[in-house]
Scaffold this motif. Structure first.
Motif, short mmCIF file in Angstrom:
data_model
loop_
_atom_site.label_atom_id
_atom_site.label_comp_id
_atom_site.label_asym_id
_atom_site.label_seq_id
_atom_site.Cartn_x
_atom_site.Cartn_y
_atom_site.Cartn_z
N MET A 154 0.83 -1.20 0.00
CA MET A 154 0.00 0.00 0.00
C MET A 154 0.87 1.25 0.00
N LYS A 155 0.20 2.39 -0.13
CA LYS A 155 0.88 3.68 -0.01
C LYS A 155 0.59 4.23 1.38
N GLY A 156 1.65 4.37 2.18
CA GLY A 156 1.47 4.80 3.56
C GLY A 156 1.36 3.60 4.48
N THR A 157 0.77 3.83 5.64
CA THR A 157 0.58 2.79 6.64
C THR A 157 -0.89 2.71 7.01
N PRO A 158 -1.33 1.64 7.68
CA PRO A 158 -2.73 1.58 8.11
C PRO A 158 -3.12 2.77 8.99
N GLN A 159 -2.17 3.26 9.77
CA GLN A 159 -2.45 4.42 10.63
C GLN A 159 -2.51 5.71 9.84
N ALA A 160 -1.81 5.75 8.71
CA ALA A 160 -1.78 6.98 7.89
C ALA A 160 -1.69 6.61 6.42
N PRO A 161 -2.79 6.13 5.83
CA PRO A 161 -2.78 5.81 4.39
C PRO A 161 -2.56 7.08 3.58
N LEU A 162 -1.84 6.94 2.46
CA LEU A 162 -1.50 8.11 1.66
C LEU A 162 -2.17 8.10 0.29
N CYS A 163 -3.19 7.28 0.12
CA CYS A 163 -4.04 7.36 -1.07
C CYS A 163 -5.40 6.79 -0.72
N GLY A 164 -6.43 7.25 -1.43
CA GLY A 164 -7.79 6.85 -1.10
C GLY A 164 -8.02 5.35 -1.29
N PHE A 165 -7.41 4.76 -2.31
CA PHE A 165 -7.60 3.33 -2.56
C PHE A 165 -6.96 2.50 -1.44
N SER A 166 -5.78 2.91 -0.99
CA SER A 166 -5.15 2.21 0.13
C SER A 166 -5.99 2.35 1.38
N SER A 167 -6.52 3.56 1.61
CA SER A 167 -7.35 3.80 2.79
C SER A 167 -8.60 2.91 2.78
N ASP A 191 4.13 8.91 20.16
CA ASP A 191 4.76 9.87 19.26
C ASP A 191 4.80 9.26 17.86
N VAL A 192 4.10 9.88 16.90
CA VAL A 192 4.01 9.31 15.55
C VAL A 192 5.16 9.76 14.65
N LYS A 200 -10.74 -1.33 24.95
CA LYS A 200 -11.11 -0.26 24.03
C LYS A 200 -11.32 1.09 24.73
N ASP A 201 -11.40 1.12 26.06
CA ASP A 201 -11.57 2.40 26.76
C ASP A 201 -10.25 2.93 27.30
N THR A 202 -9.13 2.32 26.89
CA THR A 202 -7.81 2.80 27.31
C THR A 202 -7.59 4.23 26.82
N ALA A 203 -7.10 5.09 27.70
CA ALA A 203 -6.84 6.48 27.32
C ALA A 203 -5.55 6.56 26.50
N LEU A 204 -5.67 7.03 25.26
CA LEU A 204 -4.54 7.15 24.36
C LEU A 204 -4.44 8.58 23.85
N ALA A 205 -3.22 9.09 23.74
CA ALA A 205 -3.00 10.41 23.16
C ALA A 205 -1.88 10.30 22.14
N PHE A 206 -2.03 11.00 21.01
CA PHE A 206 -1.06 10.96 19.93
C PHE A 206 -0.47 12.35 19.73
N ILE A 207 0.84 12.38 19.46
CA ILE A 207 1.52 13.66 19.31
C ILE A 207 2.46 13.60 18.11
N ARG A 261 -0.26 14.91 11.65
CA ARG A 261 -0.05 13.47 11.49
C ARG A 261 -0.63 12.69 12.66
N SER A 262 -0.54 13.25 13.84
CA SER A 262 -1.09 12.56 15.01
C SER A 262 -2.61 12.46 14.95
N GLN A 263 -3.26 13.43 14.31
CA GLN A 263 -4.71 13.36 14.13
C GLN A 263 -5.08 12.15 13.28
N VAL A 264 -4.30 11.90 12.23
CA VAL A 264 -4.57 10.76 11.36
C VAL A 264 -4.41 9.46 12.13
N ALA A 265 -3.35 9.35 12.93
CA ALA A 265 -3.12 8.13 13.71
C ALA A 265 -4.22 7.94 14.74
N ALA A 266 -4.64 9.03 15.38
CA ALA A 266 -5.71 8.94 16.37
C ALA A 266 -7.01 8.49 15.73
#
Length: 311
Positions: A24-37, A226-227, A257-264, A270-275
């Protein structure tokens, strides 16, 4: 383009190492094309783990995989060492449940979702459908719970819902996300149009200030991820943050699934995409650190350098 023996061997090793491999293009956390996403969204809905290769990180693999499978586009899905196809084929196989069968996964529930449409919305839709006899009204909801109507012929695999004189056609994934949907027509000062309420949509990603992050870290009540890549982390490190790497993400995805996670990240993009990726996995307490490490440096700890201060 010819394929060198070394590149062929490298690709063969990749597709033999794991049962399911997505180039794919990118990663599952941050795909870099619509088809990959889109492909990631489908796989994420039925698999807890699969291997991915970001072809943008290796030009040799990016071009070589096209020659290897005689398939000109990315993404490409391999199962048991065999090429399945790209986004369109994976989508068709998903909706027909052929993909589930291939993976040995129980076929999903195809019960039509309960959808409510108000009289006002139904009237507007009937007006827009006038003159489109024999054409279906498709209601698609993507992995981000963004909805879209499309007028097109039925393909045959759709799940049909009839309500208030309107017939909707759903693909399999959209039908699961549409359960309990309410469609209305509203008029406001900003304009008028359809509004769609989707009860199945997960809670939006919270925007956490750096002050809130400091308090949460002091209380040991959040896992900070940290992404950024290693070079950026070395420039401006935050000791409390865990680098986003494959092993860590597998550990995270196994947590409650209720674990508190924060991305930076640097500024919070980029952290918004991962979140968002974790939110789509069903995590209900996910935050993005607004302003990123730059805001942390300026507002909380000046000993952490800003990128601009590094010469």
């Amino acid at each position: 383009m010819s394929l060198s023996d070394s590149t062929r061997e490298q690709i063969e090793n990749i597709i033999q190492k794991d049962r399911v491999v997505l180039f794919m293009k990118g990663t599952p956390q941050a795909p870099l094309c619509g088809f990959s996403s889109k492909t990631v969204g489908l796989l994420d809905s039925i698999l807890s783990d699969y291997a991915t290769i970001d072809v943008l990180q290796d030009q040799t693999i990016r071009e070589g995989i096209k020659v290897f499978g005689n398939w000109p586009t990315i993404p490409q899905l391999y199962i048991d060492g065999e090429l399945v196809g790209g986004c369109d084929i994976v989508s068709a196989m998903f909706n027909s449940c052929e993909l589930h069968e291939m993976l040995g996964i129980e076929a999903p529930d195809r019960t039509p979702p309960e959808v409510t449409i108000t009289d006002a919305a139904a009237e507007k839709i009937r007006e827009s459908m006038a003159g489109h006899d024999g054409i279906g009204l498709h209601f698609a909801i993507d992995a981000n719970f963004q909805s879209q109507f499309n007028v097109a012929p039925a393909e045959g695999h759709e799940i049909k819902v009839e309500t208030n004189g309107i017939t909707f056609l759903f693909d399999l994934a959209s039908a699961q996300r549409a359960k309990g949907a309410v469609i209305d027509w509203t008029e406001t000062m900003q304009g008028e149009g359809l509004t769609i309420n989707l009860p199945k949509a997960p809670k939006p990603v919270n925007q956490m200030s750096v002050e809130e992050l400091k308090q949460a870290l002091d209380d040991d009540s959040v896992i900070l991820i940290d992404v950024r890549g290693k070079k950026e982390r070395d420039l401006a490190a935050l000791a409390a943050a865990k680098p986003m790497e494959g092993d860590l993400m597998r550990e995270i995805e196994a947590l409650p699934k209720d674990t508190a996670l924060a991305f930076i990240c640097h500024h919070g993009n980029r952290s918004q995409v991962a979140a968002e990726h974790l939110r789509k996995q069903g995590f209900s307490n996910v935050s993005n650190v607004a302003g990123g490490i730059d805001a942390w440096s300026k507002q909380i700890d000046s000993s952490v350098p800003t990128y601009a201060s590094i010469k």
